[in-house]
Design a protein around this motif. Structure first.
Motif, PDB file in Angstrom:
ATOM      1  N   ALA A  31     -14.067  -6.911 -11.738  1.00 17.47           N
ATOM      2  CA  ALA A  31     -14.041  -5.678 -10.949  1.00 17.47           C
ATOM      3  C   ALA A  31     -13.208  -5.848  -9.685  1.00 17.47           C
ATOM      4  CB  ALA A  31     -15.469  -5.255 -10.591  1.00 17.47           C
ATOM      5  N   SER A  32     -13.326  -7.013  -9.027  1.00 12.58           N
ATOM      6  CA  SER A  32     -12.566  -7.274  -7.801  1.00 12.58           C
ATOM      7  C   SER A  32     -11.073  -7.321  -8.087  1.00 12.58           C
ATOM      8  CB  SER A  32     -13.024  -8.577  -7.163  1.00 12.58           C
ATOM      9  OG  SER A  32     -14.372  -8.498  -6.750  1.00 12.58           O
ATOM     10  N   ALA A  33     -10.700  -7.989  -9.188  1.00 10.37           N
ATOM     11  CA  ALA A  33      -9.286  -8.084  -9.540  1.00 10.37           C
ATOM     12  C   ALA A  33      -8.707  -6.701  -9.837  1.00 10.37           C
ATOM     13  CB  ALA A  33      -9.110  -9.009 -10.742  1.00 10.37           C
ATOM     14  N   LEU A  34      -9.439  -5.894 -10.596  1.00  2.46           N
ATOM     15  CA  LEU A  34      -8.965  -4.564 -10.964  1.00  2.46           C
ATOM     16  C   LEU A  34      -8.834  -3.656  -9.744  1.00  2.46           C
ATOM     17  CD1 LEU A  34      -8.236  -2.395 -13.043  1.00  2.46           C
ATOM     18  CD2 LEU A  34     -10.693  -1.958 -13.331  1.00  2.46           C
ATOM     19  N   LEU A  38      -5.499  -2.052  -7.925  1.00  2.00           N
ATOM     20  CA  LEU A  38      -5.345  -0.607  -7.718  1.00  2.00           C
ATOM     21  C   LEU A  38      -5.074  -0.281  -6.252  1.00  2.00           C
ATOM     22  CD1 LEU A  38      -8.196   0.760 -10.031  1.00  2.00           C
ATOM     23  CD2 LEU A  38      -5.725   0.882 -10.433  1.00  2.00           C
ATOM     24  N   ALA A  39      -5.734  -1.023  -5.363  1.00  2.00           N
ATOM     25  CA  ALA A  39      -5.496  -0.800  -3.935  1.00  2.00           C
ATOM     26  C   ALA A  39      -4.049  -1.105  -3.576  1.00  2.00           C
ATOM     27  CB  ALA A  39      -6.443  -1.671  -3.107  1.00  2.00           C
ATOM     28  N   LEU A  40      -3.504  -2.176  -4.118  1.00  2.00           N
ATOM     29  CA  LEU A  40      -2.106  -2.524  -3.846  1.00  2.00           C
ATOM     30  C   LEU A  40      -1.160  -1.455  -4.371  1.00  2.00           C
ATOM     31  CD1 LEU A  40      -2.177  -6.333  -4.716  1.00  2.00           C
ATOM     32  CD2 LEU A  40      -2.014  -5.316  -2.444  1.00  2.00           C
ATOM     33  N   MET A  41      -1.511  -0.847  -5.507  1.00  2.00           N
ATOM     34  CA  MET A  41      -0.654   0.182  -6.095  1.00  2.00           C
ATOM     35  C   MET A  41      -0.546   1.415  -5.205  1.00  2.00           C
ATOM     36  SD  MET A  41      -1.868  -0.146 -10.087  1.00  2.00           S
ATOM     37  CE  MET A  41      -1.000   1.336 -10.599  1.00  2.00           C
ATOM     38  N   VAL A  42      -1.581   1.673  -4.402  1.00  2.00           N
ATOM     39  CA  VAL A  42      -1.535   2.819  -3.498  1.00  2.00           C
ATOM     40  C   VAL A  42      -1.232   2.364  -2.066  1.00  2.00           C
ATOM     41  CG1 VAL A  42      -3.036   4.250  -4.904  1.00  2.00           C
ATOM     42  CG2 VAL A  42      -4.052   2.762  -3.166  1.00  2.00           C
ATOM     43  N   LYS A  43      -0.623   1.162  -1.965  1.00  2.00           N
ATOM     44  CA  LYS A  43      -0.169   0.616  -0.683  1.00  2.00           C
ATOM     45  C   LYS A  43      -1.294   0.421   0.316  1.00  2.00           C
ATOM     46  CE  LYS A  43       4.483   2.538  -1.263  1.00  2.00           C
ATOM     47  NZ  LYS A  43       4.991   1.266  -1.779  1.00  2.00           N
ATOM     48  N   GLN A  44      -2.427  -0.070  -0.198  1.00  2.00           N
ATOM     49  CA  GLN A  44      -3.552  -0.420   0.649  1.00  2.00           C
ATOM     50  C   GLN A  44      -3.803  -1.927   0.538  1.00  2.00           C
ATOM     51  OE1 GLN A  44      -5.360   1.037   2.877  1.00  2.00           O
ATOM     52  NE2 GLN A  44      -4.764   3.182   2.659  1.00  2.00           N
ATOM     53  N   ARG A  46      -5.429  -5.391  -0.419  1.00  2.00           N
ATOM     54  CA  ARG A  46      -6.258  -5.812  -1.555  1.00  2.00           C
ATOM     55  C   ARG A  46      -7.728  -5.888  -1.172  1.00  2.00           C
ATOM     56  NH1 ARG A  46      -5.524  -8.739  -6.294  1.00  2.00           N
ATOM     57  NH2 ARG A  46      -3.333  -9.165  -5.840  1.00  2.00           N
ATOM     58  N   VAL A  47      -7.997  -6.335   0.071  1.00  2.00           N
ATOM     59  CA  VAL A  47      -9.389  -6.474   0.493  1.00  2.00           C
ATOM     60  C   VAL A  47     -10.113  -5.140   0.441  1.00  2.00           C
ATOM     61  CG1 VAL A  47      -8.915  -6.152   2.957  1.00  2.00           C
ATOM     62  CG2 VAL A  47     -10.900  -7.466   2.261  1.00  2.00           C
ATOM     63  N   LEU A  48      -9.419  -4.037   0.679  1.00  2.00           N
ATOM     64  CA  LEU A  48     -10.056  -2.728   0.600  1.00  2.00           C
ATOM     65  C   LEU A  48     -10.532  -2.458  -0.822  1.00  2.00           C
ATOM     66  CD1 LEU A  48     -10.778  -0.024   1.958  1.00  2.00           C
ATOM     67  CD2 LEU A  48      -8.529   0.809   1.266  1.00  2.00           C
ATOM     68  N   GLY A  49      -9.679  -2.759  -1.802  1.00  2.00           N
ATOM     69  CA  GLY A  49     -10.090  -2.583  -3.192  1.00  2.00           C
ATOM     70  C   GLY A  49     -11.285  -3.431  -3.549  1.00  2.00           C
ATOM     71  N   GLU A  50     -11.327  -4.654  -3.045  1.00  2.00           N
ATOM     72  CA  GLU A  50     -12.446  -5.541  -3.358  1.00  2.00           C
ATOM     73  C   GLU A  50     -13.723  -5.090  -2.669  1.00  2.00           C
ATOM     74  OE1 GLU A  50     -10.516  -9.158  -2.223  1.00  2.00           O
ATOM     75  OE2 GLU A  50      -9.823  -9.544  -4.262  1.00  2.00           O
ATOM     76  N   MET A  51     -13.596  -4.535  -1.469  1.00  2.00           N
ATOM     77  CA  MET A  51     -14.766  -3.942  -0.819  1.00  2.00           C
ATOM     78  C   MET A  51     -15.301  -2.774  -1.641  1.00  2.00           C
ATOM     79  SD  MET A  51     -13.259  -4.049   3.079  1.00  2.00           S
ATOM     80  CE  MET A  51     -14.408  -2.863   3.742  1.00  2.00           C
ATOM     81  N   VAL A  52     -14.402  -1.931  -2.116  1.00  6.03           N
ATOM     82  CA  VAL A  52     -14.807  -0.788  -2.936  1.00  6.03           C
ATOM     83  C   VAL A  52     -15.426  -1.264  -4.249  1.00  6.03           C
ATOM     84  CG1 VAL A  52     -13.944   1.209  -4.234  1.00  6.03           C
ATOM     85  CG2 VAL A  52     -13.128   0.780  -1.905  1.00  6.03           C
ATOM     86  N   ALA A  53     -14.872  -2.319  -4.835  1.00  9.99           N
ATOM     87  CA  ALA A  53     -15.437  -2.863  -6.081  1.00  9.99           C
ATOM     88  C   ALA A  53     -16.894  -3.254  -5.896  1.00  9.99           C
ATOM     89  CB  ALA A  53     -14.620  -4.072  -6.544  1.00  9.99           C
TER      90      ALA A  53
END
Length: 461
Positions: A31-34, A38-44, A46-53
């Motif tokens: 989940a963290s990797a995915l 996705l966060a990087l794809m929207v120019k955010q 990576r840590v934000l995506g992992e927090m959301v995961a």
């Protein structure tokens, strides 16, 4: 006889626990990797995506859609193991943050004074506004056994944080760590975070003490521990830095020492009563300041901490985040008030301070946006708060959302205020960083957990 029976039964119990823990970790990492990608794809970051995961794996989504599956993946007996792993990860993470709080030559004169002004403007307004909101909503949001003073200043302290390591990585990727606003922001953010951790240690001591005497004892022992680490242990570790500077490598025997120091320091501060992350942070400050040593420690430790251990912490935070509880006018009003206090206090305070110091409007707004990022640091802060009973589940969920929203706003606000063509001329990261061959690919910019713990990259070149 009894010991023989225990030995015969124990392997089966251990195997069953292992077979439950490993799938849980695999789900967390997937989940963290995915979400990170996705966060990087929207120019955010990576840590934000992992927090959301982490939030999505909790009751907010996974537990809501598939409650039986979530219970099977994260059964009750697995959570203590995940808690221990995440505590080790946080202790080592804060160790790396402390070890990275070095920016080469100390700042003096006008630039040093500017750093202090920016640090104060980034801490005092959100602390004051957050404490005011906390005091106002104390009767509606706080636990009944927490005083108005403790609750109010915990909210203010959480909002005063800046994700210093994330800021370091953002500036590094843009080659701005040695620019005027880069140096200024890095030093100011490190001051803010160091002050916030000291503030939380004092608040925790007051909260956990049975009385004024116990609180004073805890604070005194914490101060003694810090003095011993900085004035006794630190000189003893200096030869370690000299050895790495001489040989260019951090060997295995040295790594045993490097890892043991923060873990023992974490144990000591836990025993004192101010949580293990403080011990890890102080242990990092006690490490040698040699650039080669700090870079070697980061390279050897960061991937394990950021890829394996921190996602577990994000998930445990997510398992405690019940967004469904944020219903009703009072709860929503409290959340909006906390979010606005944090954002306005940090953004406006820093921007006005920068403008008053003579920087351009664009530079001032850019720094205000960067200093507003709270990242992983606020999650650590509020997890200590919920573990020690200073806040409840509803306030914890509110502050998780504040962490996600302010982190998501940081880079867009910076880019809007200071697009690339208006930034100072600067060398590329490859030219500017002695460890560029080991740096994470720029596609992962601006920040990830391993990016967020990249203060070692921001030293003097």
């Amino acid at each position: 006889m009894s010991s023989t029976v225990q030995l015969a039964v124990s392997p089966d119990a251990n195997l069953e626990l292992t077979l439950r823990v490993l799938p849980a970790i695999a789900v967390i990492l997937a989940a963290s990797a995915l979400c990170g990608r996705l966060a990087l794809m929207v120019k955010q970051p990576r840590v934000l995506g992992e927090m959301v995961a982490g939030v999505l794996l909790g009751p907010t989504l996974f537990g809501w859609l598939l409650p039986d599956v979530q219970s099977a993946v994260f059964p009750a007996q697995v959570k203590p193991v995940l808690y221990v792993l995440s505590t080790i990860g946080l202790t080592l993470y804060m160790f790396l943050v402390g070890a990275g709080l070095d920016h080469g030559k100390s700042q003096g004169g006008k630039e040093g004074r500017h750093s202090v002004v920016l640090a104060l403007s980034g801490m005092v307004p959100p602390l004051a506004l957050g404490a005011g909101v906390g005091a106002l909503f104390w009767s509606d949001l706080s636990r009944s056994d927490v005083s108005r003073f403790e609750f109010a200043f915990f909210i203010g302290g959480a909002l005063s944080l800046t994700a210093f390591p994330m800021l370091a990585r953002i500036l590094y990727e843009r080659g701005l760590e040695n620019s005027r606003i880069g140096r200024l922001s890095l030093v100011a953010a490190s001051m803010d975070d160091a002050a916030a951790w000291c503030f939380l240690a004092t608040l925790s001591a007051i909260h956990l003490g049975a009385g004024a005497g116990d609180a004073i004892r805890t604070i005194g022992l914490g101060a003694l521990f810090t003095a011993v680490m900085l004035f006794v242990v630190r000189p003893l570790l200096k030869p370690l830095g000299a050895k790495v500077a001489r040989t260019g490598t951090l060997d295995t025997n040295s790594m045993y020492i490097v890892v043991m120091v923060p873990l023992l320091a974490g144990y000591a501060t836990d025993w004192i009563g101010i949580y293990s992350v403080f011990g890890g942070f102080i242990a990092g400050l006690a490490m040698p300041r040699d650039e080669a040593f700090r870079r070697a420690v980061r390279i050897r430790m960061m991937d394990t901490v950021s890829v394996l251990l921190l996602p577990i912490f994000f998930t445990l935070s997510g398992l405690n985040t019940h967004l469904q509880g944020l219903s009703g006018a009072t709860m929503l009003l409290g959340f909006v008030a906390i979010l606005l206090a944090g954002f306005v206090g940090k953004y406006v305070g820093c921007a006005l301070a920068m403008k008053g110091l003579g920087y351009t409007t664009r530079e001032s707004l850019a720094v205000g946006g960067l200093m507003n990022a709270r990242g992983l640091m606020i999650l650590i802060f509020i997890n200590i708060g919920i573990a020690q009973g200073i806040i409840n589940q509803q306030v914890f969920a509110m502050l998780v959302l504040v962490a996600v929203i302010t982190t998501a706003m940081a880079v867009p606000l910076y880019r809007r205020a200071l697009p690339p063509h208006l930034e100072e001329p600067h060398p590329t990261p490859a030219e500017n960083a002695p460890d560029a061959p080991h740096a994470q690919d720029a596609a992962d910019a601006p920040a990830s957990p391993n990016d967020e713990a990249a203060p070692a990259l921001s030293g003097s070149r």
